[in-house]
Design a protein around this motif. Structure first.
Motif, PDB file in Angstrom:
ATOM      1  N   GLN A  92       1.211  27.087  22.071  1.00 59.86           N
ATOM      2  CA  GLN A  92       1.371  27.221  23.572  1.00 59.86           C
ATOM      3  C   GLN A  92       2.608  26.845  23.760  1.00 59.86           C
ATOM      4  N   ASP A 121      -4.394  22.646  17.716  1.00 58.74           N
ATOM      5  CA  ASP A 121      -4.302  23.576  18.093  1.00 58.74           C
ATOM      6  C   ASP A 121      -2.994  24.573  18.130  1.00 58.74           C
ATOM      7  N   GLU A 155      -2.031  34.329  17.596  1.00 60.25           N
ATOM      8  CA  GLU A 155      -3.092  34.244  18.597  1.00 60.25           C
ATOM      9  C   GLU A 155      -3.207  34.040  19.783  1.00 60.25           C
ATOM     10  N   GLU A 156      -2.228  32.739  19.758  1.00 61.28           N
ATOM     11  CA  GLU A 156      -2.080  32.689  21.436  1.00 61.28           C
ATOM     12  C   GLU A 156      -1.847  33.543  22.105  1.00 61.28           C
ATOM     13  N   HIS A 429      -3.053  23.806  24.859  1.00 63.91           N
ATOM     14  CA  HIS A 429      -2.964  24.271  25.963  1.00 63.91           C
ATOM     15  C   HIS A 429      -2.061  23.572  26.517  1.00 63.91           C
TER      16      HIS A 429
END
Ligand code: BES
Ligand code: ZN
Length: 461
Positions: A92, A121, A155-156, A429
């Motif tokens: 992110q 992540d 993916e994000e 995030h």
């Protein structure tokens, strides 16, 4: 010494090397949402591909000009089961650097955690799977399973390229189980197997009013202000009881069973501590549901960003010409993102006042998923997790989304196993994202044991 013990010993003896590798990975600012980072996204793909190359896998970069998908297959082991391991190397945006205690792409190890964007992540969660395979190869000399790794770079932002890749390559990806570590667990010592994820439908709403910004004194009250309209329209999508106001929104939502509600209640969750840690006084949300039910198993609506008008210092009296917002709906099983998009359009057109032009851009969508808890790969994971953590795993659902999971289920017909290791306060995030160093090593041990457990199960795809 058994094979798996050799692997665990190898992993243990090279902890520093693995930590350095994760830091190298974290240094690459592979922000998928930001075109300014397109080169970094490709660099992260190359970096990942090289790991597989060094392990003797056959590696392919699909969509090399865009956000490449790293696809890597191990040399074939006849008669052994096949697993697809999925993860993502994109991250992110880091956003405001002043909110980070150390720079987002200069990983720092402090207080027992890696601090960097992507730490939990998902770089710190996918890397242990790769390294556990590497340790199998180095310590035992051969692999216990057939591995097909899919590590993607968007993916994000919705996994659109991977959806196409899967549609085209479904046969090549045939497997007995898809293993994914991109979810969370209730506590450092409390692992989890996730059996449900929410889906998502994400939109941009653009409103245009007068053909230019106007003096709010001279024109205000006589011309529709798109920011006023925006506030009213965004507010009109939810009522005071927390129910989303879109026609048909709840039509396909299946009520939670008593059994599942009981299962949620059994998950360790300290509601007071949760809200205290967020600096929030009390719970809000849909009436009649607990906090975990609201977060894991009920659909929601959130405004993710709003813009329009004057954002600078001090006051400026202006009636802006434009305004807009990014909004997302989290979906639960059986809700259809296409139906939601149609309902949203109807509702926003109802709410849109005269004098405003409304445009809705559909950014991405994916349905919710549930995965069976009685599959052989779940049983293998239960044993692997229980052997590494002080406590056996609990079964949970999660509120986040992994867009490609539904597609894996549909196209491959394989069981999906979600074993994630992020903590609620790992700041995914958000600024100061982190990931426990201890968990990073435990994840590797779990992975090594999981491959061992799975290799004892019959299969041959
Ligand atoms: N790792 C998360 C998914 C996740 C979040 C699982 C929280 C469990 C709990 C993943 O990287 C993610 O953030 N996905 C996005 C997908 C979206 C952009 C389509 C999400 O959920 O917002
Ligand atoms: Zn994420």
């Amino acid at each position: 010494m058994s094979d798996v013990n050799k692997v665990l010993e190898c992993l243990e003896s090279r902890r520093g090397e693995w930590e350095d590798l994760l830091c190298d990975f974290l240094r690459i600012p592979s922000v998928s949402a930001d075109p300014a980072h397109a080169e970094d996204v490709r660099a992260a793909a190359q970096w990942t591909a090289k790991l597989f190359d060094d392990m003797g896998f056959s590696v392919e970069l699909a969509e090399p000009e865009q956000r490449p998908i790293v696809y890597a297959e191990s040399p074939r082991v006849g008669g052994a089961p096949t697993v697809v391991v999925y993860g993502h190397y994109d991250v992110q945006p880091a956003e405001d650097p002043t909110l980070w205690e150390t720079p987002p792409f200069e990983p720092d190890i402090r207080d027992g955690s890696f601090f960097a964007r992507g730490a939990c992540d998902n770089k710190g969660q996918i890397l242990p799977h790769i390294l556990a395979v590497r340790a199998w190869k180095e310590a035992v000399g051969r692999l216990p399973l057939n591995f097909k790794f899919v590590v993607e770079g968007e993916e994000e932002v919705g996994s659109l390229l991977l959806e196409r890749f899967l549609d085209e390559q479904a046969e090549r990806l045939a497997c007995d189980c898809v293993v994914i570590s991109d979810t969370g667990m209730p506590g450092l010592d409390q692992p989890a197997i996730t059996y449900g994820l929410r889906g998502v439908a994400y939109f941009e709403v653009r409103l245009t009013g007068p053909n230019r910004d106007l003096h709010s004194g001279s024109f205000g009250g006589a011309v529709t202000n798109p920011c006023n309209a925006l506030a009213k329209m965004l507010g009109g999508l939810i009522d005071d009881a927390g129910r989303v106001q879109i026609p048909g929104f709840y039509d396909d939502v299946v009520p939670l069973s008593d059994e599942e509600r009981a299962r949620f209640r059994a998950v360790p969750f300290d509601e007071k501590a949760f809200f205290r840690s967020l600096g929030v006084e009390s719970a809000v949300g849909e009436k009649g549901y607990t906090v975990l039910e609201r977060r894991w198993a009920r659909p929601t609506y959130d405004v993710c960003g709003v813009w329009g008008g004057y954002q600078g210092a001090g006051a400026k009296t202006v009636l802006p010409g434009q305004g807009g917002a990014k909004i997302s709906f989290r979906l639960v099983p059986h809700q259809d993102p296409v139906k939601i998009a149609k309902g949203l359009e109807i509702r926003l057109r109802q709410l849109c006042p005269p004098g405003i032009r409304l445009e809705i851009v559909d950014l991405h969508a994916s349905p919710a998923v549930l995965t069976p808890l009685d599959s052989p790969c779940v049983q293998a994971a239960e044993r692997a997790l229980a052997a590494v953590f002080p406590r056996p795993p609990v079964a949970i659902r999660e509120g986040g989304s992994i867009p490609i999971v539904a597609r894996f289920q549909q196209r491959l017909g394989a069981d999906v196993l979600l074993i994630g290791f992020a903590l609620e306060d790992d700041n995914a995030h958000a600024p100061n994202e982190k990931y426990s160093v201890q968990t990073f090593h435990r994840a590797m041990a779990v992975s090594a044991r999981l491959w061992d457990e799975m290799s004892r199960q019959p299969g041959a795809k």
